[in-house]
Motif scaffolding. Structure first.
Motif, PDB file in Angstrom:
ATOM      1  N   ASN A 138       8.055   4.872  -1.462  1.00 10.57           N
ATOM      2  CA  ASN A 138       7.382   3.636  -1.682  1.00 10.57           C
ATOM      3  C   ASN A 138       7.581   2.876  -0.326  1.00 10.57           C
ATOM      4  O   ASN A 138       8.502   2.906   0.262  1.00 10.57           O
ATOM      5  CB  ASN A 138       8.317   2.804  -2.668  1.00 10.57           C
TER       6      ASN A 138
ATOM      7  N   SER B 285      -0.075  -2.206  -5.267  1.00 12.15           N
ATOM      8  CA  SER B 285      -0.605  -1.315  -5.844  1.00 12.15           C
ATOM      9  C   SER B 285      -0.518   0.266  -5.296  1.00 12.15           C
ATOM     10  O   SER B 285       0.608   0.460  -4.873  1.00 12.15           O
ATOM     11  CB  SER B 285      -2.209  -1.741  -6.228  1.00 12.15           C
ATOM     12  N   HIS B 286      -1.468   0.902  -5.263  1.00 14.77           N
ATOM     13  CA  HIS B 286      -1.194   2.249  -4.859  1.00 14.77           C
ATOM     14  C   HIS B 286      -2.667   2.784  -3.959  1.00 14.77           C
ATOM     15  O   HIS B 286      -3.633   2.268  -4.313  1.00 14.77           O
ATOM     16  CB  HIS B 286      -0.924   3.377  -6.013  1.00 14.77           C
TER      17      HIS B 286
ATOM     18  N   GLY C 253      -6.648   1.197  -7.371  1.00 12.67           N
ATOM     19  CA  GLY C 253      -5.219   1.165  -6.592  1.00 12.67           C
ATOM     20  C   GLY C 253      -5.704   0.463  -5.220  1.00 12.67           C
ATOM     21  O   GLY C 253      -4.959  -0.253  -4.716  1.00 12.67           O
TER      22      GLY C 253
ATOM     23  N   TRP D  85       2.788   1.781  -3.813  1.00 15.21           N
ATOM     24  CA  TRP D  85       3.850   2.668  -4.624  1.00 15.21           C
ATOM     25  C   TRP D  85       3.406   4.044  -4.584  1.00 15.21           C
ATOM     26  O   TRP D  85       2.095   4.426  -4.695  1.00 15.21           O
ATOM     27  CB  TRP D  85       3.653   2.250  -6.243  1.00 15.21           C
TER      28      TRP D  85
ATOM     29  N   GLU E  46       1.214   6.861  -8.181  1.00 15.73           N
ATOM     30  CA  GLU E  46       0.892   6.083  -9.513  1.00 15.73           C
ATOM     31  C   GLU E  46      -0.256   7.152 -10.347  1.00 15.73           C
ATOM     32  O   GLU E  46      -0.006   6.998 -11.589  1.00 15.73           O
ATOM     33  CB  GLU E  46      -0.020   4.751  -8.928  1.00 15.73           C
ATOM     34  N   GLU E  47      -1.128   7.730  -9.714  1.00 14.86           N
ATOM     35  CA  GLU E  47      -1.860   8.463 -10.624  1.00 14.86           C
ATOM     36  C   GLU E  47      -1.432   9.520 -11.557  1.00 14.86           C
ATOM     37  O   GLU E  47      -1.660   9.800 -12.477  1.00 14.86           O
ATOM     38  CB  GLU E  47      -2.942   9.100  -9.814  1.00 14.86           C
TER      39      GLU E  47
ATOM     40  N   MET F   3       2.913   6.913 -12.359  1.00 12.81           N
ATOM     41  CA  MET F   3       3.786   5.839 -11.894  1.00 12.81           C
ATOM     42  C   MET F   3       5.126   6.383 -11.672  1.00 12.81           C
ATOM     43  O   MET F   3       6.169   5.608 -11.994  1.00 12.81           O
ATOM     44  CB  MET F   3       3.670   4.820 -13.261  1.00 12.81           C
TER      45      MET F   3
ATOM     46  N   SER G 281       7.339   4.012  -8.917  1.00 15.42           N
ATOM     47  CA  SER G 281       7.524   2.806  -9.339  1.00 15.42           C
ATOM     48  C   SER G 281       8.652   2.960 -10.560  1.00 15.42           C
ATOM     49  O   SER G 281       9.564   1.997 -10.693  1.00 15.42           O
ATOM     50  CB  SER G 281       6.404   2.116  -9.681  1.00 15.42           C
TER      51      SER G 281
ATOM     52  N   GLU H 296      -0.237  -7.644  -9.098  1.00 18.62           N
ATOM     53  CA  GLU H 296      -1.119  -6.502  -8.641  1.00 18.62           C
ATOM     54  C   GLU H 296      -2.351  -6.889  -9.089  1.00 18.62           C
ATOM     55  O   GLU H 296      -2.770  -6.832 -10.161  1.00 18.62           O
ATOM     56  CB  GLU H 296      -0.537  -5.321  -9.547  1.00 18.62           C
TER      57      GLU H 296
ATOM     58  N   HIS I  77      -0.125   1.215 -15.159  1.00 20.97           N
ATOM     59  CA  HIS I  77      -0.192   0.636 -13.715  1.00 20.97           C
ATOM     60  C   HIS I  77       1.318   0.693 -13.532  1.00 20.97           C
ATOM     61  O   HIS I  77       2.298   0.354 -14.297  1.00 20.97           O
ATOM     62  CB  HIS I  77      -0.701  -0.867 -13.605  1.00 20.97           C
ATOM     63  N   ASP I  78       1.658   0.657 -12.020  1.00 22.84           N
ATOM     64  CA  ASP I  78       2.773   0.148 -11.629  1.00 22.84           C
ATOM     65  C   ASP I  78       3.512  -1.106 -12.270  1.00 22.84           C
ATOM     66  O   ASP I  78       4.614  -0.744 -12.117  1.00 22.84           O
ATOM     67  CB  ASP I  78       2.934   0.444 -10.124  1.00 22.84           C
TER      68      ASP I  78
END
Length: 413
Positions: A64, A83-84, A96, A126, A129-130, A138, A141, A189, A358-359
């Motif tokens: 992260n 976000s990512h 993201g 982060w 995430e996917e 996630m 996170s 976010e 989502h994160d």
């Protein structure tokens, strides 16, 4: 103190298009899987952009990234935006990415205008995430929020048997800071909706009040490989046929419990030969609902379907739940800041619950959190054709900046 700060829409759009080259596909999307070479390139780019604004960039043990801009009172925890930057194998330019680059544009605006916030402000990228390369979604996170341990993350393998830890070290983004040690007072976010509601209602901003509950499962159905020409129908143990019946049952569960959804999105058939009765099938199941009690019923019905369909077909099966993300409610005081930000910018808005994970869903366990949605064309996401317009991206970034400034203003009393 300036009262009206306006982001630069063209600069934001140019950054979105520039970063889309890292893993860009022939169809105009992005394939930037977690901890791939393309992920390293976009991380390096992001780090350099933040440092150019005077931000201090740090990385924790699961990758992260935190880019902090000082405030008037640096004893206060930062206000985070994040976000990512990873994508699906056939991902679009905005899922993201808009959340990170919209935050970067907000930070650039603060820097350019010389605006001094009361608290430090930061951008977070982060990791994973996917969940498309390393399940579950996630992941980092989740480690940050204490849902998973670092070792659990390190041991995740992709479909080629490569570990999260090895790839994190290979690209040089295994930091020394303990996950969760980095503190912030709130997180906003920004994200595309990934659904059709805002576009259908011609509403620019979704004020997100929470995230529906999600559960992921993996199922392996085992039968027997056999010659298609020499094996009578009544003697077959066809794993693919069994899986097909379960897939249909899962769809029926989703139909029954709307607004919940139930999906099989990944399937592997073995030996996958045209003249062999399939002997083994692996598939994934994704169940979601805003109400945890209903989600529990959906899980029971899914497991009952396995038992009702497969043993009578002389098929064995293994099923395991690999991930659970309970329904989340976001912080009312941050929701107010987003509504203030949308109103100040003059955009139509509506409150809504996120159907996607989502994160922010995990971060809400350790800090006040909320989200901002903007439309995406046709509600299409996780697709190379994913599209959010120039104006929609700009609106999201402007509301994000406005919300952060409003939250920061309230710190002064």
């Amino acid at each position: 103190m300036l009262t009206n700060l306006n982001i630069n829409p063209q600069r934001l759009w140019d950054s979105l298009m520039e970063t889309a080259k890292f893993g860009g596909t022939a169809k105009g999307g992005i394939k930037r899987l977690t901890l791939s070479d393309e992920d390293k390139k976009v991380r390096d780019w992001f780090k350099a952009q933040c440092e150019a604004l005077g931000c201090t960039v740090s990385v924790d043990e699961v990758g992260n990234m935190f880019a902090v801009r000082p405030g008037r009172n640096n004893d206060l925890p930062p206000i985070a935006m994040g976000s990512h930057l990873d994508t699906q194998p056939t991902g679009g330019k905005f899922d993201g990415v808009l959340g990170v680059l919209g935050a970067l544009e907000a930070m650039r605006t603060l820097h350019e205008q010389g605006y001094e916030t009361n608290a430090p402000v930061e951008i977070i990228n982060w990791t994973n995430e996917e969940g498309s390369r390393f399940a579950p979604a996630m992941l980092a996170s989740g480690v940050f929020a204490g849902v998973f341990t670092p070792d659990y993350a390190y041991e995740r393998l992709d479909r080629d048997g490569i570990s999260f830890k090895d790839e994190l070290e290979r690209i040089g983004y295994r930091g020394t800071e303990k996950a969760g040690a980095h503190k912030f007072q709130a997180m906003f976010e920004l994200h595309i909706e990934q659904g059709p509601i805002l576009e259908d209602e011609k509403t620019m901003i979704g004020v997100v009040t929470g995230v529906q509950g999600m559960r992921w499962y993996e199922v392996t159905v085992t039968g027997q490989d056999a010659h298609t020409g020499a094996t009578p129908m009544y003697l077959r143990k066809n794993a693919l046929l069994g899986a097909a019946r379960i897939i249909e049952a899962i769809d029926a569960i989703g139909q029954k419990h709307q607004p919940g959804v139930a999906t099989v999105g990944l399937i592997e058939n073995k030996p996958n030969s045209r003249n062999v009765v399939p002997g083994e099938v692996f598939f994934t199941v994704d169940l979601r609902h805003p109400d945890e009690e209903v989600l529990e019923v959906m899980e029971r019905e899914f497991r009952a379907a396995l038992e009702a369909a497969l043993p009578p077909m002389k098929l064995a099966y293994e099923e395991k739940r690999i991930w659970i993300s309970p329904a989340v409610k976001f912080a009312p005081e941050l929701i107010e800041c987003v509504e203030h930000g949308a109103d100040k910018a003059g955009f139509a808005m509506r409150r809504m619950v996120s159907g996607a994970g989502h994160d922010a869903a995990y971060i809400a366990r350790v800090a006040p959190t909320t989200m901002i949605f903007v439309p995406c064309e046709g509600g299409l996401s996780h697709n190379e054709a994913e599209s959010t317009s120039f104006d929609e991206c700009a609106a999201g970034a402007q509301v994000l900046l406005n919300a952060v400034i409003e939250h920061d203003r309230r710190l002064a009393g």
